[in-house]
Design a protein around this motif. Structure first.
Motif, PDB file in Angstrom:
ATOM      1  N   MET A  34       0.848  -1.195   0.000  1.00 36.19           N
ATOM      2  CA  MET A  34       0.000   0.000   0.000  1.00 36.19           C
ATOM      3  C   MET A  34       0.883   1.244   0.000  1.00 36.19           C
ATOM      4  SD  MET A  34      -2.565   1.461   2.896  1.00 36.19           S
ATOM      5  CE  MET A  34      -4.091   0.611   2.613  1.00 36.19           C
ATOM      6  N   PRO A  35       0.903   1.975  -1.132  1.00 34.42           N
ATOM      7  CA  PRO A  35       1.685   3.224  -1.148  1.00 34.42           C
ATOM      8  C   PRO A  35       0.918   4.324  -0.427  1.00 34.42           C
ATOM      9  CG  PRO A  35       0.582   2.916  -3.266  1.00 34.42           C
ATOM     10  CD  PRO A  35       0.177   1.738  -2.406  1.00 34.42           C
ATOM     11  N   LEU A  36       1.570   4.973   0.519  1.00 36.14           N
ATOM     12  CA  LEU A  36       0.911   6.087   1.214  1.00 36.14           C
ATOM     13  C   LEU A  36       1.287   7.392   0.521  1.00 36.14           C
ATOM     14  CD1 LEU A  36       1.561   4.907   4.869  1.00 36.14           C
ATOM     15  CD2 LEU A  36      -0.536   4.673   3.520  1.00 36.14           C
ATOM     16  N   PRO A  37       0.422   8.379   0.549  1.00 38.32           N
ATOM     17  CA  PRO A  37       0.744   9.656  -0.105  1.00 38.32           C
ATOM     18  C   PRO A  37       1.932  10.340   0.581  1.00 38.32           C
ATOM     19  CG  PRO A  37      -1.586   9.526   0.462  1.00 38.32           C
ATOM     20  CD  PRO A  37      -0.921   8.392   1.171  1.00 38.32           C
ATOM     21  N   ALA A  38       2.776  10.972  -0.218  1.00 37.53           N
ATOM     22  CA  ALA A  38       3.953  11.654   0.339  1.00 37.53           C
ATOM     23  C   ALA A  38       3.544  12.829   1.225  1.00 37.53           C
ATOM     24  CB  ALA A  38       4.859  12.133  -0.787  1.00 37.53           C
ATOM     25  N   SER A  39       2.482  13.537   0.826  1.00 43.68           N
ATOM     26  CA  SER A  39       2.129  14.743   1.572  1.00 43.68           C
ATOM     27  C   SER A  39       0.631  14.986   1.476  1.00 43.68           C
ATOM     28  CB  SER A  39       2.905  15.938   1.004  1.00 43.68           C
ATOM     29  OG  SER A  39       2.633  17.099   1.732  1.00 43.68           O
ATOM     30  N   GLN A  40      -0.109  14.385   2.377  1.00 40.24           N
ATOM     31  CA  GLN A  40      -1.556  14.614   2.417  1.00 40.24           C
ATOM     32  C   GLN A  40      -1.964  14.745   3.878  1.00 40.24           C
ATOM     33  OE1 GLN A  40      -4.048  11.461   0.888  1.00 40.24           O
ATOM     34  NE2 GLN A  40      -5.848  12.787   0.781  1.00 40.24           N
ATOM     35  N   VAL A  41      -2.337  15.942   4.270  1.00 40.57           N
ATOM     36  CA  VAL A  41      -2.733  16.170   5.658  1.00 40.57           C
ATOM     37  C   VAL A  41      -4.187  15.744   5.822  1.00 40.57           C
ATOM     38  CG1 VAL A  41      -3.013  17.901   7.468  1.00 40.57           C
ATOM     39  CG2 VAL A  41      -1.089  18.066   5.889  1.00 40.57           C
ATOM     40  N   LEU A  42      -4.442  14.843   6.783  1.00 42.14           N
ATOM     41  CA  LEU A  42      -5.812  14.367   7.036  1.00 42.14           C
ATOM     42  C   LEU A  42      -6.462  15.143   8.175  1.00 42.14           C
ATOM     43  CD1 LEU A  42      -5.238  10.499   6.866  1.00 42.14           C
ATOM     44  CD2 LEU A  42      -6.102  11.990   5.071  1.00 42.14           C
ATOM     45  N   ASP A  43      -5.638  15.541   9.141  1.00 42.69           N
ATOM     46  CA  ASP A  43      -6.139  16.282  10.298  1.00 42.69           C
ATOM     47  C   ASP A  43      -5.381  17.615  10.331  1.00 42.69           C
ATOM     48  OD1 ASP A  43      -6.595  17.392  12.775  1.00 42.69           O
ATOM     49  OD2 ASP A  43      -6.298  15.536  13.897  1.00 42.69           O
ATOM     50  N   VAL A  44      -6.016  18.644   9.753  1.00 41.13           N
ATOM     51  CA  VAL A  44      -5.335  19.935   9.599  1.00 41.13           C
ATOM     52  C   VAL A  44      -5.011  20.543  10.964  1.00 41.13           C
ATOM     53  CG1 VAL A  44      -5.578  22.288   8.682  1.00 41.13           C
ATOM     54  CG2 VAL A  44      -6.421  20.345   7.372  1.00 41.13           C
ATOM     55  N   ASN A  77      -4.285  19.162  13.840  1.00 41.04           N
ATOM     56  CA  ASN A  77      -3.130  18.551  14.500  1.00 41.04           C
ATOM     57  C   ASN A  77      -1.988  18.221  13.542  1.00 41.04           C
ATOM     58  OD1 ASN A  77      -4.201  18.389  17.227  1.00 41.04           O
ATOM     59  ND2 ASN A  77      -5.714  17.005  16.311  1.00 41.04           N
ATOM     60  N   ASN A  78      -2.144  18.656  12.275  1.00 38.20           N
ATOM     61  CA  ASN A  78      -1.097  18.440  11.275  1.00 38.20           C
ATOM     62  C   ASN A  78      -0.715  16.959  11.190  1.00 38.20           C
ATOM     63  OD1 ASN A  78       0.117  20.140   9.419  1.00 38.20           O
ATOM     64  ND2 ASN A  78       2.104  19.912  10.419  1.00 38.20           N
ATOM     65  N   MET A  79      -1.711  16.098  11.062  1.00 40.88           N
ATOM     66  CA  MET A  79      -1.481  14.649  11.046  1.00 40.88           C
ATOM     67  C   MET A  79      -1.833  14.068   9.687  1.00 40.88           C
ATOM     68  SD  MET A  79      -0.580  13.520  14.127  1.00 40.88           S
ATOM     69  CE  MET A  79      -1.060  11.802  14.018  1.00 40.88           C
ATOM     70  N   SER A  80      -1.072  13.035   9.312  1.00 31.59           N
ATOM     71  CA  SER A  80      -1.358  12.302   8.092  1.00 31.59           C
ATOM     72  C   SER A  80      -1.596  10.837   8.436  1.00 31.59           C
ATOM     73  CB  SER A  80      -0.180  12.467   7.123  1.00 31.59           C
ATOM     74  OG  SER A  80      -0.497  11.868   5.879  1.00 31.59           O
ATOM     75  N   PHE A  81      -1.497   9.957   7.452  1.00 31.22           N
ATOM     76  CA  PHE A  81      -1.728   8.527   7.686  1.00 31.22           C
ATOM     77  C   PHE A  81      -0.790   7.997   8.773  1.00 31.22           C
ATOM     78  CE2 PHE A  81      -3.173   9.541   3.479  1.00 31.22           C
ATOM     79  CZ  PHE A  81      -4.372   8.863   3.383  1.00 31.22           C
ATOM     80  N   LEU A  82       0.481   8.306   8.605  1.00 29.31           N
ATOM     81  CA  LEU A  82       1.470   8.020   9.637  1.00 29.31           C
ATOM     82  C   LEU A  82       2.662   8.925   9.370  1.00 29.31           C
ATOM     83  CD1 LEU A  82       3.340   4.587   9.134  1.00 29.31           C
ATOM     84  CD2 LEU A  82       2.792   6.216   7.355  1.00 29.31           C
ATOM     85  N   SER A  83       3.616   8.933  10.282  1.00 31.62           N
ATOM     86  CA  SER A  83       4.786   9.800  10.113  1.00 31.62           C
ATOM     87  C   SER A  83       5.810   9.109   9.214  1.00 31.62           C
ATOM     88  CB  SER A  83       5.400  10.100  11.485  1.00 31.62           C
ATOM     89  OG  SER A  83       6.704  10.599  11.317  1.00 31.62           O
ATOM     90  N   HIS A  84       6.018   9.669   8.006  1.00 30.88           N
ATOM     91  CA  HIS A  84       7.068   9.119   7.134  1.00 30.88           C
ATOM     92  C   HIS A  84       8.445   9.269   7.794  1.00 30.88           C
ATOM     93  CE1 HIS A  84       4.236   8.576   3.932  1.00 30.88           C
ATOM     94  NE2 HIS A  84       4.041   9.863   3.735  1.00 30.88           N
ATOM     95  N   LYS A  85       8.577  10.300   8.609  1.00 32.68           N
ATOM     96  CA  LYS A  85       9.867  10.509   9.280  1.00 32.68           C
ATOM     97  C   LYS A  85      10.146   9.367  10.262  1.00 32.68           C
ATOM     98  CE  LYS A  85       9.211  14.993  10.586  1.00 32.68           C
ATOM     99  NZ  LYS A  85       8.257  15.829   9.881  1.00 32.68           N
ATOM    100  N   ALA A  86       9.112   8.961  11.006  1.00 34.08           N
ATOM    101  CA  ALA A  86       9.299   7.862  11.968  1.00 34.08           C
ATOM    102  C   ALA A  86       9.643   6.570  11.243  1.00 34.08           C
ATOM    103  CB  ALA A  86       8.031   7.694  12.810  1.00 34.08           C
ATOM    104  N   VAL A  87       8.998   6.330  10.102  1.00 34.74           N
ATOM    105  CA  VAL A  87       9.296   5.122   9.314  1.00 34.74           C
ATOM    106  C   VAL A  87      10.745   5.175   8.826  1.00 34.74           C
ATOM    107  CG1 VAL A  87       8.709   3.813   7.234  1.00 34.74           C
ATOM    108  CG2 VAL A  87       6.880   4.816   8.622  1.00 34.74           C
ATOM    109  N   ALA A  88      11.161   6.344   8.339  1.00 33.86           N
ATOM    110  CA  ALA A  88      12.526   6.479   7.820  1.00 33.86           C
ATOM    111  C   ALA A  88      13.558   6.275   8.923  1.00 33.86           C
ATOM    112  CB  ALA A  88      12.692   7.858   7.175  1.00 33.86           C
ATOM    113  N   VAL A  89      13.261   6.736  10.131  1.00 32.70           N
ATOM    114  CA  VAL A  89      14.185   6.526  11.252  1.00 32.70           C
ATOM    115  C   VAL A  89      14.254   5.034  11.582  1.00 32.70           C
ATOM    116  CG1 VAL A  89      14.483   6.942  13.736  1.00 32.70           C
ATOM    117  CG2 VAL A  89      13.970   8.852  12.199  1.00 32.70           C
ATOM    118  N   ALA A  90      13.106   4.357  11.609  1.00 36.92           N
ATOM    119  CA  ALA A  90      13.090   2.909  11.887  1.00 36.92           C
ATOM    120  C   ALA A  90      13.826   2.126  10.801  1.00 36.92           C
ATOM    121  CB  ALA A  90      11.642   2.419  12.008  1.00 36.92           C
ATOM    122  N   ALA A  91      13.810   2.644   9.579  1.00 32.33           N
ATOM    123  CA  ALA A  91      14.466   1.961   8.454  1.00 32.33           C
ATOM    124  C   ALA A  91      15.953   2.303   8.371  1.00 32.33           C
ATOM    125  CB  ALA A  91      13.787   2.353   7.136  1.00 32.33           C
TER     126      ALA A  91
END
Ligand code: SF4
Ligand code: SF4
Length: 236
Positions: A96-106, A108-122
């Protein structure tokens, strides 16, 4: 599925760096919807490096050329994520590709998940004091996207934090938003690292006053980080 070949494919699809996060490392992370990660074991994290000459145009505020570049890089990330997802599915996996930049909750500035957190884990980079993912090669001069995957993959390991005693992003932030708190692995919340509301308020205010920006960006903490400025480790 051969993880190295998958990462090579991601680079041929447009990514500058591709690594794999074990989602077990992200247990408890906030997602929208809450069950987003159910049925997936890994996330492929893709980074696309930003243009140095464009980042250098940023002063204490963003520039129209940075805004256009930001949106173009997001489009490239979305394209690469789609191609990687198709590749995984052709090999029998689920993706499932997640959008690079799509704010769902304006608010709280939240999206599907934090790409930054995923990148740190990777292991694409560590979580810097600015909350940005800081790559050893590109510093925070990267944009990110994540693809959720269910397939047999070998995950990568996270990197050690290398911010040390650096205070450049803290000193340069025009909103005084960065608390200058270090972390060994990751912050428990974004508030631990940032006065988040100060950052959001500042970015919105500055961009609202500028013509030809069309998005909420800043770029100051990206520009000043020594890990990106010279494409190598800063002097000790
Ligand atoms: S994006 Fe701008 S306002 Fe926000 S923390 Fe970075 S430098 Fe500060
Ligand atoms: S500017 Fe310094 S403290 Fe801030 S993220 Fe970069 S290395 Fe870390």
């Amino acid at each position: 599925m051969d993880s190295e070949i998958l990462k090579q494919y991601a680079v041929s699809a447009g990514a500058t760096v591709a690594r794999i996060a074990d989602l077990a490392r992200l247990r408890g992370i906030e997602t929208m919807p809450p069950d987003l990660l159910d049925g997936f074991r890994y996330a492929v994290s893709l980074a696309v490096a930003l243009s140095d000459p464009i980042i250098e145009t940023i002063t204490d505020r963003p520039t129209p050329i940075y805004a256009a570049h930001y949106q173009r890089v997001n489009a490239l990330l979305d394209e690469a994520a789609l191609r990687v997802s198709r590749y995984v599915e052709e090999l029998g996996g689920r993706a499932m590709p997640l959008p690079a930049s799509q704010v769902l909750d304006v608010r709280n500035n939240m999206s599907f998940l934090s790409h930054k957190a995923v990148a740190v884990a990777a292991g694409i980079g560590w979580q810097g004091k600015s909350l940005l993912t800081v790559s050893p090669q590109y510093g925070p001069r990267i944009r990110l996207v994540s693809i959720l995957v269910d397939a047999d993959l070998t995950p990568d390991e996270p990197l050690k934090n290398r911010c040390g005693s650096c205070t450049r992003c803290t000193d340069a932030c025009p909103a005084g938003a960065i608390r200058n708190v270090n972390t060994e692995s990751h912050y428990a919340s974004r508030e631990e690292a940032l006065h988040f509301e100060r950052c959001v308020h500042h970015v919105r205010e500055v961009c609202a006053k500028m013509e030809n920006i069309g998005t909420s960006i800043c770029g100051v903490c990206i520009k000043v980080c020594p890990w990106g400025a010279k494409k190598r480790a800063p002097a000790a």
